[in-house]
Design a protein around this motif. Structure first.
Motif, short mmCIF file in Angstrom:
data_model
loop_
_atom_site.label_atom_id
_atom_site.label_comp_id
_atom_site.label_asym_id
_atom_site.label_seq_id
_atom_site.Cartn_x
_atom_site.Cartn_y
_atom_site.Cartn_z
N UNK A 166 -67.11 -37.69 -28.65
CA UNK A 166 -67.73 -37.32 -27.38
C UNK A 166 -68.20 -38.60 -26.71
N UNK A 167 -67.35 -39.19 -25.85
CA UNK A 167 -67.66 -40.49 -25.24
C UNK A 167 -68.98 -40.52 -24.47
N UNK A 168 -69.33 -39.40 -23.83
CA UNK A 168 -70.54 -39.38 -23.00
C UNK A 168 -71.82 -39.49 -23.83
N UNK A 169 -71.77 -39.07 -25.09
CA UNK A 169 -72.95 -39.16 -25.96
C UNK A 169 -72.78 -40.16 -27.10
N UNK A 170 -71.55 -40.65 -27.29
CA UNK A 170 -71.30 -41.58 -28.37
C UNK A 170 -71.30 -40.93 -29.74
N UNK A 171 -71.11 -39.61 -29.76
CA UNK A 171 -71.12 -38.87 -31.02
C UNK A 171 -69.71 -38.71 -31.56
N UNK A 172 -69.54 -38.96 -32.86
CA UNK A 172 -68.23 -38.82 -33.52
C UNK A 172 -68.38 -37.89 -34.72
N UNK A 184 -56.42 -46.11 -45.86
CA UNK A 184 -55.61 -46.55 -44.72
C UNK A 184 -55.38 -45.42 -43.73
N UNK A 185 -55.18 -44.20 -44.23
CA UNK A 185 -54.98 -43.04 -43.37
C UNK A 185 -56.28 -42.67 -42.66
N UNK A 186 -57.39 -42.76 -43.38
CA UNK A 186 -58.68 -42.46 -42.77
C UNK A 186 -59.00 -43.48 -41.69
N UNK A 187 -58.63 -44.73 -41.93
CA UNK A 187 -58.84 -45.77 -40.92
C UNK A 187 -58.17 -45.43 -39.60
N UNK A 188 -56.98 -44.82 -39.69
CA UNK A 188 -56.29 -44.44 -38.46
C UNK A 188 -57.14 -43.46 -37.65
N UNK A 189 -57.70 -42.44 -38.30
CA UNK A 189 -58.51 -41.45 -37.58
C UNK A 189 -59.77 -42.10 -37.03
N UNK A 190 -60.37 -43.02 -37.79
CA UNK A 190 -61.57 -43.71 -37.32
C UNK A 190 -61.26 -44.54 -36.07
N UNK A 191 -60.19 -45.32 -36.12
CA UNK A 191 -59.80 -46.14 -34.96
C UNK A 191 -59.45 -45.24 -33.78
N UNK A 192 -58.77 -44.14 -34.06
CA UNK A 192 -58.38 -43.17 -33.03
C UNK A 192 -59.62 -42.66 -32.28
N UNK A 193 -60.63 -42.24 -33.03
CA UNK A 193 -61.82 -41.68 -32.39
C UNK A 193 -62.64 -42.76 -31.69
N UNK A 194 -62.71 -43.94 -32.25
CA UNK A 194 -63.44 -45.04 -31.60
C UNK A 194 -62.76 -45.44 -30.29
N UNK A 195 -61.44 -45.39 -30.26
CA UNK A 195 -60.71 -45.74 -29.03
C UNK A 195 -61.04 -44.78 -27.90
N UNK A 197 -63.88 -43.83 -27.08
CA UNK A 197 -65.11 -44.25 -26.41
C UNK A 197 -64.79 -44.98 -25.11
N UNK A 198 -63.64 -45.64 -25.08
CA UNK A 198 -63.19 -46.32 -23.86
C UNK A 198 -62.16 -45.51 -23.09
N UNK A 199 -61.42 -44.66 -23.80
CA UNK A 199 -60.33 -43.90 -23.18
C UNK A 199 -60.45 -42.44 -23.60
N UNK A 200 -61.11 -41.59 -22.81
CA UNK A 200 -61.33 -40.19 -23.18
C UNK A 200 -60.04 -39.41 -23.44
N UNK A 201 -58.96 -39.76 -22.73
CA UNK A 201 -57.70 -39.04 -22.88
C UNK A 201 -56.69 -39.85 -23.68
N UNK A 202 -55.60 -39.19 -24.07
CA UNK A 202 -54.53 -39.88 -24.81
C UNK A 202 -53.58 -40.55 -23.82
N UNK A 203 -54.11 -41.49 -23.10
CA UNK A 203 -53.34 -42.20 -22.09
C UNK A 203 -52.55 -43.33 -22.74
N UNK A 204 -51.71 -43.97 -21.94
CA UNK A 204 -50.96 -45.13 -22.44
C UNK A 204 -51.91 -46.22 -22.88
N UNK A 205 -52.98 -46.42 -22.11
CA UNK A 205 -53.97 -47.44 -22.45
C UNK A 205 -54.66 -47.12 -23.77
N UNK A 206 -54.89 -45.84 -24.01
CA UNK A 206 -55.52 -45.42 -25.27
C UNK A 206 -54.64 -45.82 -26.46
#
Length: 229
Positions: A166-172, A184-195, A197-206
């Motif tokens: 939730x980017x607006x509250x910083x809650x994950x 390594x697989x868990x790291x992917x989900x962590x990086x995914x959710x942290x990204x 925070x800057x990109x709410x949608x699954x955009x190209x930039x995300x």
């Protein structure tokens, strides 16, 4: 009553454990149930003939067993109960008395609820508490690398998502079922959710940001999604 024997055979350096039963039948029958190899043979069948049958079907046996091991996350029935933590099975000891769950020396001990759905819920709730600090520390490390900040981390059983941001509250929120996978697989989900925070949608930039920190994210994403919730 059939005779039952616990046997083992080394094939190409791989130890195959199997249960052998002699029965009044005509042919050797090979079955695999829940990754375990079972063989029934006509009474009086010599060992060499049984072993020859195993050698002949070795490739198929290993394919089925490997597929079961890859897809299985826990086993709560039978004498050997276990659950995968970081892709490694750890034993589960279920006690009749009402006790507090504990994970000590690589063994999870808890009360037996005699209902798999209830048992799993209790297990995941315990693992959520036990590994919350691990998720917080690893997420903090990735947040520092990515130059982002989050407010809170929590774990909650979810049926459709590995994680939520939730980017607006910083809650994950992370799904404790992630603990079945390698770090390594868990790291992917962590990086995914942290990204997010800057990109709410699954955009190209995300996806560019995810790839910047995990160049092999596509492989990790495919493996974790293939395993299913």
């Amino acid at each position: 009553m059939s005779n039952i024997f616990k046997k083992k055979l080394v094939v190409k350096g791989h130890v195959l454990n199997y249960e052998l039963r002699f029965r009044p039948q005509k042919n050797i029958i090979i079955r695999i149930r829940e990754g375990q190899l079972f063989i029934s043979a006509p009474e009086g069948t010599p060992d060499w003939e049984i072993e020859r049958a195993i050698y002949r079907h070795y490739e198929k046996i290993t394919i089925v067993q490997n597929r079961y091991e890859e897809q299985s996350k826990y086993e709560l029935y039978g004498s050997n109960k276990w659950i995968k933590i970081f892709d490694k099975p750890i034993p589960i000891l279920l006690e009749e008395e009402m006790i507090h769950a504990r994970l000590v020396n690589g063994c999870l001990t808890m009360h037996n609820y005699w209902d798999q759905e209830v048992q799993l819920k209790k297990i995941y709730n315990f693992l959520s508490q036990f590994y919350k600090n691990w998720f917080y520390e690893v997420t903090s490390q990735w947040a520092l690398k990515m130059g982002v900040e989050f407010k809170t981390i929590s774990l909650r059983i979810m049926n459709l998502k590995w994680g939520v941001c939730y980017p607006e509250t910083g809650k994950i929120i992370f799904n404790p079922k992630l603990l079945h996978f390698p770090a390594s697989h868990i790291n992917y989900v962590i990086v995914h959710e942290l990204a997010h925070l800057n990109h709410p949608n699954h955009s190209t930039a995300f996806w560019r940001e995810v790839e910047r920190f995990l160049p092999n994210y596509r492989e990790l994403k495919a493996k974790i999604n293939q395993a299913g919730l």
